[in-house]
Scaffold this active site. Sequence first.
Site, PDB file in Angstrom:
ATOM      1  N   TYR A  15      37.917  68.699  38.233  1.00 50.59           N
ATOM      2  CA  TYR A  15      37.398  70.042  38.571  1.00 50.59           C
ATOM      3  C   TYR A  15      37.231  70.907  37.332  1.00 50.59           C
ATOM      4  O   TYR A  15      37.562  72.094  37.356  1.00 50.59           O
ATOM      5  CB  TYR A  15      38.325  70.736  39.574  1.00 50.59           C
ATOM      6  CG  TYR A  15      38.059  70.295  40.992  1.00 50.59           C
ATOM      7  CD1 TYR A  15      37.085  70.936  41.758  1.00 50.59           C
ATOM      8  CD2 TYR A  15      38.738  69.234  41.549  1.00 50.59           C
ATOM      9  CE1 TYR A  15      36.810  70.519  43.038  1.00 50.59           C
ATOM     10  CE2 TYR A  15      38.467  68.805  42.835  1.00 50.59           C
ATOM     11  CZ  TYR A  15      37.507  69.453  43.579  1.00 50.59           C
ATOM     12  OH  TYR A  15      37.231  69.029  44.853  1.00 50.59           O
ATOM     13  N   TYR A 141      37.742  71.622  53.905  1.00 52.53           N
ATOM     14  CA  TYR A 141      37.955  70.769  52.740  1.00 52.53           C
ATOM     15  C   TYR A 141      38.950  69.681  53.130  1.00 52.53           C
ATOM     16  O   TYR A 141      40.084  69.981  53.513  1.00 52.53           O
ATOM     17  CB  TYR A 141      38.488  71.546  51.533  1.00 52.53           C
ATOM     18  CG  TYR A 141      38.786  70.616  50.376  1.00 52.53           C
ATOM     19  CD1 TYR A 141      37.743  70.115  49.586  1.00 52.53           C
ATOM     20  CD2 TYR A 141      40.074  70.178  50.117  1.00 52.53           C
ATOM     21  CE1 TYR A 141      37.989  69.211  48.565  1.00 52.53           C
ATOM     22  CE2 TYR A 141      40.336  69.268  49.089  1.00 52.53           C
ATOM     23  CZ  TYR A 141      39.288  68.797  48.314  1.00 52.53           C
ATOM     24  OH  TYR A 141      39.549  67.891  47.311  1.00 52.53           O
ATOM     25  N   ASP A 235      44.481  67.879  59.767  1.00 52.90           N
ATOM     26  CA  ASP A 235      44.685  67.640  58.336  1.00 52.90           C
ATOM     27  C   ASP A 235      45.724  68.658  57.854  1.00 52.90           C
ATOM     28  O   ASP A 235      45.388  69.785  57.507  1.00 52.90           O
ATOM     29  CB  ASP A 235      43.355  67.797  57.586  1.00 52.90           C
ATOM     30  CG  ASP A 235      43.523  67.644  56.079  1.00 52.90           C
ATOM     31  OD1 ASP A 235      44.678  67.530  55.611  1.00 52.90           O
ATOM     32  OD2 ASP A 235      42.508  67.647  55.370  1.00 52.90           O
ATOM     33  N   LYS A 264      50.488  66.302  50.073  1.00 52.98           N
ATOM     34  CA  LYS A 264      51.029  67.286  49.114  1.00 52.98           C
ATOM     35  C   LYS A 264      52.549  67.519  49.116  1.00 52.98           C
ATOM     36  O   LYS A 264      53.249  67.032  48.245  1.00 52.98           O
ATOM     37  CB  LYS A 264      50.288  68.600  49.284  1.00 52.98           C
ATOM     38  CG  LYS A 264      48.810  68.434  48.873  1.00 52.98           C
ATOM     39  CD  LYS A 264      48.068  69.725  48.749  1.00 52.98           C
ATOM     40  CE  LYS A 264      46.768  69.523  48.024  1.00 52.98           C
ATOM     41  NZ  LYS A 264      45.551  69.659  48.830  1.00 52.98           N
TER      42      LYS A 264
HETATM   43  C1  LIG Z   1      44.323  68.762  48.868  1.00 49.17           C
HETATM   44  C2  LIG Z   1      43.797  68.485  50.211  1.00 49.17           C
HETATM   45  C3  LIG Z   1      43.283  67.222  50.540  1.00 49.17           C
HETATM   46  C4  LIG Z   1      43.115  66.132  49.518  1.00 49.17           C
HETATM   47  O1  LIG Z   1      44.324  65.687  49.007  1.00 49.17           O
HETATM   48  P1  LIG Z   1      44.341  64.925  47.611  1.00 49.17           P
HETATM   49  O2  LIG Z   1      45.740  64.465  47.469  1.00 49.17           O
HETATM   50  O3  LIG Z   1      43.950  65.931  46.573  1.00 49.17           O
HETATM   51  O4  LIG Z   1      43.367  63.802  47.703  1.00 49.17           O
HETATM   52  C5  LIG Z   1      42.892  67.001  51.843  1.00 49.17           C
HETATM   53  N1  LIG Z   1      42.983  67.959  52.772  1.00 49.17           N
HETATM   54  C6  LIG Z   1      43.470  69.178  52.498  1.00 49.17           C
HETATM   55  C7  LIG Z   1      43.582  70.181  53.592  1.00 49.17           C
HETATM   56  C8  LIG Z   1      43.882  69.494  51.203  1.00 49.17           C
HETATM   57  O5  LIG Z   1      44.319  70.724  50.918  1.00 49.17           O
END
Ligand SMILES: *Cc1c(COP(=O)(O)O)cnc(C)c1O
Length: 423
Positions: A15, A141, A235, A264
Amino acid sequence: MKLTDRDKKVIWHPYTQMKDSSVIGIIRGEGTYLFDEEGNRFIDAISSWWVNTHGHSNKYIADKISCQSKALEHVIFAGFTHPNAVELAERLLKILPENQKKIFYSDNGSTAVEVALKMAIQYWANKRIEKRKIIAFRNAYHGDTFGAMSVSGRGVFTEPFSSYLFDVIFIDDPVKGNEESAFNQLKHEVNNGNIAAFIFEPLVQGAAGMLMHEPEILEKMILLCKENNIITIADEVMTGFYRTGKFFATDYINEKPDIYCLSKGLTGGVMAMGVTSCTEEIYNAFLSDDKTKTLYHGHSYTANPIACSAALASLDLYEKRECLENVKRIEKKHSEFINRIKGNSIIHDIRKRGTILAIELNAEGNTSYLNSLRDKIYDFFISKKIILRPLGNIIYILPPYCISDNDLDYIYNCIIEFFEQLK
Ligand SMILES: *Cc1c(COP(=O)(O)O)cnc(C)c1O
């Protein structure tokens, strides 16, 4: 030679427009702080890309990782298993809603989403039911791999690849004032039929600029999908692990999604790891004597024992009373700060959910990721020794839960100082 100069010769950063990029060389982390090679101490106000929850270089997690690396560092996860993978799955399923019955491991948030999409799509294929369309939020996203990009909002991140992405139906984000319209769009698409799955970031759409919606509208949408036999995918890669004030964002609602994506905060931000969980119903659709019904997906490092040990240690820390107390404390501090700054003419909107505080500034021109205020904000806070990476004209704080009241106050005061100098 300085670390940053050596970096310039060999590294391509994520990025980052490399033409005029500059980086800071970080050599040590401790709690809320990161230390650079010149001895500067930075407050990490964004949890190092939203992953860190228990602070940097947490000793408890470090010890567990160290132990595990000497006992078993890795084993192929097809045809083999190991204690950490099983224990982590058992513990996650205890925390996840009751309808979640199986854990599939992968490497990061994007892969967790890829797995979820494949589960949903192949579920219908295995059942020989023609359902192909996927619904997502317009500014979603879900990651940077091709499947995850396909279900993400189309914009600067995805533009060069747009013709290579699969078709997705986008409906409005159900943000304040837009709930009814978003719901009606969903209803319209559902009535048209052929919908395989609905994927969403519950309550907070992070990369979109910390857009927020209320639990009630999300619950209504999930319920509509359930009534129409559509797989719902939460997600929770960013929202999981107390980020929104409860363990999962979907803990704010009663209707539970069919599939969860986690990453995360799973390991406390220490090791890369992704998890996709699903219901018994979805899992069962892949059980067959017919080998073509298998979920053919896996990564070299699937369920890596060291990553699992980090996640297990992280779960130990989430279970401590202190963790939730910190989360509540941060929430309260954010609310007090909102009272301090609300009404300021520079502010377009203030949003808060749990430990996440977002302040959208009035801005000229492009009010998106590429807004020119972005660099001004970033540089100002770096000069104040705070790592705060705005999304365009949106300043947000998303701190590790161990951040002190003093450090929060310092960040708040610097934000006010920034407002003053904008005037
Ligand atoms: C960061 C993120 C992802 C992607 O995760 P990565 O570990 O960076 O591939 C997917 N969905 C959401 C909601 C995110 O914040």
